[in-house]
Scaffold this active site. Structure first.
Site, mmCIF file in Angstrom:
data_model
loop_
_atom_site.group_PDB
_atom_site.id
_atom_site.type_symbol
_atom_site.label_atom_id
_atom_site.label_comp_id
_atom_site.label_asym_id
_atom_site.label_seq_id
_atom_site.Cartn_x
_atom_site.Cartn_y
_atom_site.Cartn_z
ATOM 1 N N HIS A 44 -7.012 -6.184 -0.200
ATOM 2 C CA HIS A 44 -5.930 -5.228 0.001
ATOM 3 C C HIS A 44 -5.065 -5.555 1.216
ATOM 4 O O HIS A 44 -3.858 -5.278 1.215
ATOM 5 C CB HIS A 44 -6.532 -3.827 0.156
ATOM 6 C CG HIS A 44 -5.523 -2.724 0.247
ATOM 7 N ND1 HIS A 44 -4.919 -2.185 -0.862
ATOM 8 C CD2 HIS A 44 -4.998 -2.066 1.316
ATOM 9 C CE1 HIS A 44 -4.079 -1.232 -0.488
ATOM 10 N NE2 HIS A 44 -4.100 -1.152 0.829
ATOM 11 N N SER B 226 0.844 -1.198 0.000
ATOM 12 C CA SER B 226 0.000 0.000 0.000
ATOM 13 C C SER B 226 0.887 1.258 0.000
ATOM 14 O O SER B 226 1.646 1.466 -0.940
ATOM 15 C CB SER B 226 -0.955 -0.046 1.193
ATOM 16 O OG SER B 226 -1.998 0.875 1.054
ATOM 17 N N ASP C 224 -8.800 -5.846 -4.639
ATOM 18 C CA ASP C 224 -8.198 -4.595 -4.185
ATOM 19 C C ASP C 224 -9.124 -3.422 -4.482
ATOM 20 O O ASP C 224 -10.132 -3.562 -5.200
ATOM 21 C CB ASP C 224 -6.854 -4.381 -4.878
ATOM 22 C CG ASP C 224 -5.755 -3.972 -3.913
ATOM 23 O OD1 ASP C 224 -6.019 -3.114 -3.065
ATOM 24 O OD2 ASP C 224 -4.650 -4.528 -4.005
#
Length: 270
Positions: A248, A141, A221
């Site tokens: 995610h 991320s 995601d």
């Protein structure tokens, strides 16, 4: 679609699952480093930030530097070593730096710190069983963004590093063009304008063909992350991996599995 919709990934899993994943990060990291050779809490910068080194051996080992996510404002190195034992089994050491979280630090300062951590490995790595000629940087991320910012050029020489200081990068569910974030809730703690966001976007920097990437996203995601991964892959010398059945937050935990597609992608970068 609102500007937030593509980037509010916590909403894609719900609060219960999000909390469960944060607990897994910490618990699996603690378990992975228990009894593993290494050193914790080594200062790498005048900022006072530190890093941990795990999975060292009798000879200098290749290094995986993992930069944690949390939208630059949460998590730490203590939540981020869950891959250390699996990589040690393959003869690879893991380095997990902390960086000062936003908004206490600007994003420019955070980028500076992670680059300084790489420079520390080059200078002091051999003292701790690390091979500075074999460094791969990865992150999840926000950490994927930071990993990509170690792949671009222009910062190595001022720190006394060769252009090839980072051999390859593994951004997982990363962010590569920060301009869309200026119009989202994330900018509440980043405080970016368009010009600063552009300057901090690896997608907008000249391509460095000497630093390949394996760009990874989860099947489930956030829409913004899927779009950014595809755009970065199209521009950068890279492979693109979409991990089926993952979202995610759980995709990065596949690095703790020696047989996962994500771990194989990382090993291929070495």
């Amino acid at each position: 679609m609102t500007p937030d919709a593509g980037y509010d990934v916590r909403a894609t899993v719900g609060e219960v699952e999000f909390a469960r994943m944060m607990e897994r990060y910490r618990a699996e990291s603690v378990a992975a480093v228990a009894g593993l050779p290494g050193r914790a809490g080594l200062p790498y910068d005048d900022s006072g930030e530190v890093l941990d080194v795990w999975g060292t051996g009798a000879r200098p080992r290749p290094v995986f530097v993992f930069l944690h996510g949390g939208y630059w404002r949460m998590l730490s190195r203590h939540d981020s070593a869950f891959m250390a034992r699996a990589l040690a089994d393959h003869g690879i050491a893991t380095v997990v730096p902390d960086y000062t979280l936003a908004p206490r630090a600007s994003l420019e300062e955070i980028v500076r710190q992670v680059r300084t951590a790489v420079a520390w490995i080059h200078r002091h790595g051999p003292e701790h069983g690390l091979d500075p000629a074999r460094i791969v940087v990865g992150g999840s991320s926000a950490g994927g963004h930071l990993a990509a910012m170690t792949a671009v050029g222009g910062w190595q020489e001022p720190l006394g590093l060769p252009p090839s200081a980072v051999r390859a990068v593994l951004p997982v569910s990363g962010l590569f063009d920060l301009r869309p974030l200026v119009r989202t809730y994330v900018n509440e703690w980043l405080g970016l304008d368009e010009a600063r966001a552009a300057a901090l976007s690896p997608l907008l920097r000249p391509v460095e063909p000497g630093c390949p990437a394996h760009v990874v996203v989860a099947e489930h995601d956030g829409a913004g992350f899927l779009d950014q991964a595809a755009r970065f892959h199209a521009r950068w010398p890279s492979e693109l991996l979409t991990v089926p059945g993952r979202h995610h937050y759980d995709v990065i935990l596949d690095l703790a599995d020696t047989d996962s597609a994500l771990t194989r992608a990382l090993l291929n970068l070495f």
